[in-house]
Design a protein around this motif. Structure first.
Motif, PDB file in Angstrom:
ATOM      1  N   SER A 264       0.834  -1.219   0.000  1.00  0.00           N
ATOM      2  CA  SER A 264       0.000   0.000   0.000  1.00  0.00           C
ATOM      3  C   SER A 264       0.864   1.263   0.000  1.00  0.00           C
ATOM      4  N   ASN A 265       2.127   1.115  -0.424  1.00  0.00           N
ATOM      5  CA  ASN A 265       3.053   2.245  -0.592  1.00  0.00           C
ATOM      6  C   ASN A 265       3.467   2.905   0.718  1.00  0.00           C
ATOM      7  N   GLN A 266       3.393   2.183   1.805  1.00  0.00           N
ATOM      8  CA  GLN A 266       3.928   2.667   3.074  1.00  0.00           C
ATOM      9  C   GLN A 266       5.367   2.186   3.222  1.00  0.00           C
ATOM     10  N   THR A 267       6.124   2.878   4.075  1.00  0.00           N
ATOM     11  CA  THR A 267       7.489   2.444   4.357  1.00  0.00           C
ATOM     12  C   THR A 267       7.656   2.203   5.854  1.00  0.00           C
ATOM     13  N   ILE A 268       8.447   1.195   6.172  1.00  0.00           N
ATOM     14  CA  ILE A 268       8.741   0.854   7.566  1.00  0.00           C
ATOM     15  C   ILE A 268      10.258   0.731   7.680  1.00  0.00           C
ATOM     16  N   GLU A 269      10.859   1.544   8.542  1.00  0.00           N
ATOM     17  CA  GLU A 269      12.311   1.557   8.656  1.00  0.00           C
ATOM     18  C   GLU A 269      12.762   0.968   9.989  1.00  0.00           C
ATOM     19  N   VAL A 270      13.735   0.091   9.921  1.00  0.00           N
ATOM     20  CA  VAL A 270      14.379  -0.472  11.111  1.00  0.00           C
ATOM     21  C   VAL A 270      15.865  -0.205  10.960  1.00  0.00           C
ATOM     22  N   CYS A 271      16.348   0.793  11.672  1.00  0.00           N
ATOM     23  CA  CYS A 271      17.746   1.203  11.542  1.00  0.00           C
ATOM     24  C   CYS A 271      18.278   1.609  12.910  1.00  0.00           C
ATOM     25  N   SER A 272      18.366   0.652  13.786  1.00  0.00           N
ATOM     26  CA  SER A 272      18.886   0.903  15.134  1.00  0.00           C
ATOM     27  C   SER A 272      19.788  -0.252  15.520  1.00  0.00           C
ATOM     28  N   GLN A 273      20.688   0.007  16.434  1.00  0.00           N
ATOM     29  CA  GLN A 273      21.666  -1.005  16.812  1.00  0.00           C
ATOM     30  C   GLN A 273      21.087  -1.924  17.888  1.00  0.00           C
ATOM     31  N   LEU A 274      20.078  -2.694  17.489  1.00  0.00           N
ATOM     32  CA  LEU A 274      19.432  -3.639  18.377  1.00  0.00           C
ATOM     33  C   LEU A 274      19.880  -5.055  18.031  1.00  0.00           C
ATOM     34  N   SER A 275      19.611  -5.992  18.950  1.00  0.00           N
ATOM     35  CA  SER A 275      20.100  -7.359  18.773  1.00  0.00           C
ATOM     36  C   SER A 275      19.535  -8.025  17.517  1.00  0.00           C
ATOM     37  N   ASP A 276      18.272  -7.726  17.176  1.00  0.00           N
ATOM     38  CA  ASP A 276      17.666  -8.361  16.004  1.00  0.00           C
ATOM     39  C   ASP A 276      18.356  -7.967  14.708  1.00  0.00           C
ATOM     40  N   ALA A 277      18.971  -6.776  14.707  1.00  0.00           N
ATOM     41  CA  ALA A 277      19.611  -6.271  13.497  1.00  0.00           C
ATOM     42  C   ALA A 277      21.119  -6.505  13.494  1.00  0.00           C
ATOM     43  N   LYS A 278      21.641  -7.105  14.524  1.00  0.00           N
ATOM     44  CA  LYS A 278      23.079  -7.324  14.622  1.00  0.00           C
ATOM     45  C   LYS A 278      23.494  -8.563  13.849  1.00  0.00           C
ATOM     46  N   LEU A 279      24.529  -8.419  13.032  1.00  0.00           N
ATOM     47  CA  LEU A 279      25.020  -9.541  12.238  1.00  0.00           C
ATOM     48  C   LEU A 279      25.947 -10.416  13.080  1.00  0.00           C
ATOM     49  N   LYS A 280      25.954 -11.707  12.748  1.00  0.00           N
ATOM     50  CA  LYS A 280      26.841 -12.660  13.407  1.00  0.00           C
ATOM     51  C   LYS A 280      27.949 -13.067  12.444  1.00  0.00           C
ATOM     52  N   ARG A 281      29.091 -13.369  13.011  1.00  0.00           N
ATOM     53  CA  ARG A 281      30.206 -13.820  12.177  1.00  0.00           C
ATOM     54  C   ARG A 281      29.877 -15.179  11.546  1.00  0.00           C
ATOM     55  N   ALA A 282      30.235 -15.317  10.275  1.00  0.00           N
ATOM     56  CA  ALA A 282      29.977 -16.563   9.545  1.00  0.00           C
ATOM     57  C   ALA A 282      31.234 -17.019   8.817  1.00  0.00           C
ATOM     58  N   GLY A 283      32.398 -16.654   9.361  1.00  0.00           N
ATOM     59  CA  GLY A 283      33.668 -16.980   8.721  1.00  0.00           C
ATOM     60  C   GLY A 283      34.561 -15.764   8.715  1.00  0.00           C
ATOM     61  N   LEU A 284      35.744 -15.907   8.143  1.00  0.00           N
ATOM     62  CA  LEU A 284      36.690 -14.805   8.084  1.00  0.00           C
ATOM     63  C   LEU A 284      36.137 -13.677   7.215  1.00  0.00           C
ATOM     64  N   ASN A 285      35.861 -12.530   7.829  1.00  0.00           N
ATOM     65  CA  ASN A 285      35.312 -11.347   7.146  1.00  0.00           C
ATOM     66  C   ASN A 285      33.939 -11.596   6.537  1.00  0.00           C
ATOM     67  N   LYS A 286      33.255 -12.630   7.001  1.00  0.00           N
ATOM     68  CA  LYS A 286      31.905 -12.944   6.521  1.00  0.00           C
ATOM     69  C   LYS A 286      30.926 -12.817   7.689  1.00  0.00           C
ATOM     70  N   TRP A 287      29.773 -12.174   7.415  1.00  0.00           N
ATOM     71  CA  TRP A 287      28.770 -11.931   8.442  1.00  0.00           C
ATOM     72  C   TRP A 287      27.385 -12.266   7.898  1.00  0.00           C
ATOM     73  N   ARG A 288      26.417 -12.511   8.795  1.00  0.00           N
ATOM     74  CA  ARG A 288      25.057 -12.794   8.369  1.00  0.00           C
ATOM     75  C   ARG A 288      24.080 -12.469   9.489  1.00  0.00           C
TER      76      ARG A 288
END
Length: 337
Positions: A264-288
């Motif tokens: 419906s052309n709405q936008t929802i932004e999630v841009c905060s340093q919270l645990s849900d948005a934190k990437l985990k290491r997945a190898g040397l210089n690789k994150w996910r």
């Protein structure tokens, strides 16, 4: 003196005989092989939803009887194609008459000498996905419906035709092909032998489909997998620090900053340093980071997402990496339910 010369000549002949016998064993090649000159005939591009046709040109070399074997062949395909349901294979060979049928190998059929793995698992363990940059791919493995006998010093050839219906999206990847036989399969080969052979092509493109081009050929800083997720699937966003020229790659904590677009052309932004948005290491210089879009964006009943735009940032939010090391966000398009 004459007897001594004859004795020396005899020893030389005997030595030469054994040398030639040993040489034959050293250079003799056994197993299955793609043709060295023309391994695969294939199309360079195809339209989404159309059938891709490939022909594998192969040959077999046997220096001992191989009785009751299945001819085995496979193709690497995007998971979104559901190629297990949309692939046909058949072959013609120099030791058979007419077209010979092939069928998908049952999932519970273990490959020979593969440490308990079934055929797709064993092929993946041996060949991986080549140089494709995504794991959103799968091996589809067929074998001949009938078994065959190949006698010692028999060198048959076979042309294996593979027809697979492509998926609906615009996509490019490097096709992989597999060739084997059911008896020796993944046994450790001797010098020059090949019982399980792989071949990868250059980048192949599916055009005239849905959405933006999904690119598995070229390395990317950020990518979303699987390529055909809905808002109720688990979506994995990957970050490759080896491709990032900024200082973000050297940070101990990296976060996802994302903006979602609704139907419906709405936008929802999630841009905060919270645990849900934190990437985990997945190898040397690789994150996910693995996320459930419906929960991550706190969608209300009836809300649907069409796409998200995202980039990666550090704990302070001051560093930002987007597409091709710019501020332009990466994009991910959702598929319809």
């Amino acid at each position: 003196m004459e007897n001594k010369n004859q004795s020396k000549k005899g020893r030389k002949k005997l030595f030469l005989y054994f040398f030639l016998v040993i040489l034959v064993f050293v250079v003799a090649e056994c197993g299955v092989f793609f043709d060295e000159v023309d391994p695969v005939t294939e199309e360079s591009t195809v339209k989404a939803g159309d059938t891709l046709t490939s022909v594998l040109h192969t040959n077999f070399k046997s220096y001992g009887d191989k009785l009751g074997l299945h001819l085995v062949a496979g193709i690497l395909a995007p998971k979104s194609w559901k190629a297990g349901e949309h692939t046909k294979m058949y072959f013609e060979s120099s030791i058979t008459t007419g077209v010979q049928s092939m069928e998908i190998i049952p999932a519970n059929e273990l490959a020979a000498y593969a440490n308990g793995l079934n055929w797709p698992e064993a092929v993946k363990a041996k060949l991986g996905f080549g140089s494709n940059t995504s794991s959103d791919l799968e091996w589809i493995i067929f074998w001949s419906t009938n078994t065959f006998d190949i006698g010692s010093n028999q060198f048959p050839t076979a042309d294996i035709t593979i027809k697979v219906k492509t998926g609906p999206e615009n996509l490019q990847y490097k096709r992989g092909y597999f060739l084997s036989e059911s008896i020796d399969a993944f046994t450790t080969p001797g010098a020059g032998d090949s019982y399980a052979a792989g071949f990868f092509t250059n980048c192949f493109t599916v055009t005239d489909g849905e959405g933006e081009m999904v690119d598995y050929c070229n390395p990317k800083i950020g990518i979303g997998e699987p390529s055909n997720a809905t808002i109720d699937d688990i979506l994995t966003i990957k970050y490759d620090g080896d491709l990032d020229v900024s200082e973000l790659k050297n940070q101990d904590e990296i976060y996802l900053c994302a903006k979602a677009y609704t139907s419906s052309n709405q936008t929802i932004e999630v841009c905060s340093q919270l645990s849900d948005a934190k990437l985990k290491r997945a190898g040397l210089n690789k994150w996910r980071v693995d996320l459930w879009p419906r929960k991550f964006f706190s969608l209300q009943a009836g809300q649907e997402l069409t796409k998200i735009e995202y980039y990666f940032t550090d704990k302070t939010g001051n560093m930002k990496t987007g597409f091709s090391n710019t501020d332009v966000p990466f994009k991910y398009t959702f598929k319809c339910l």
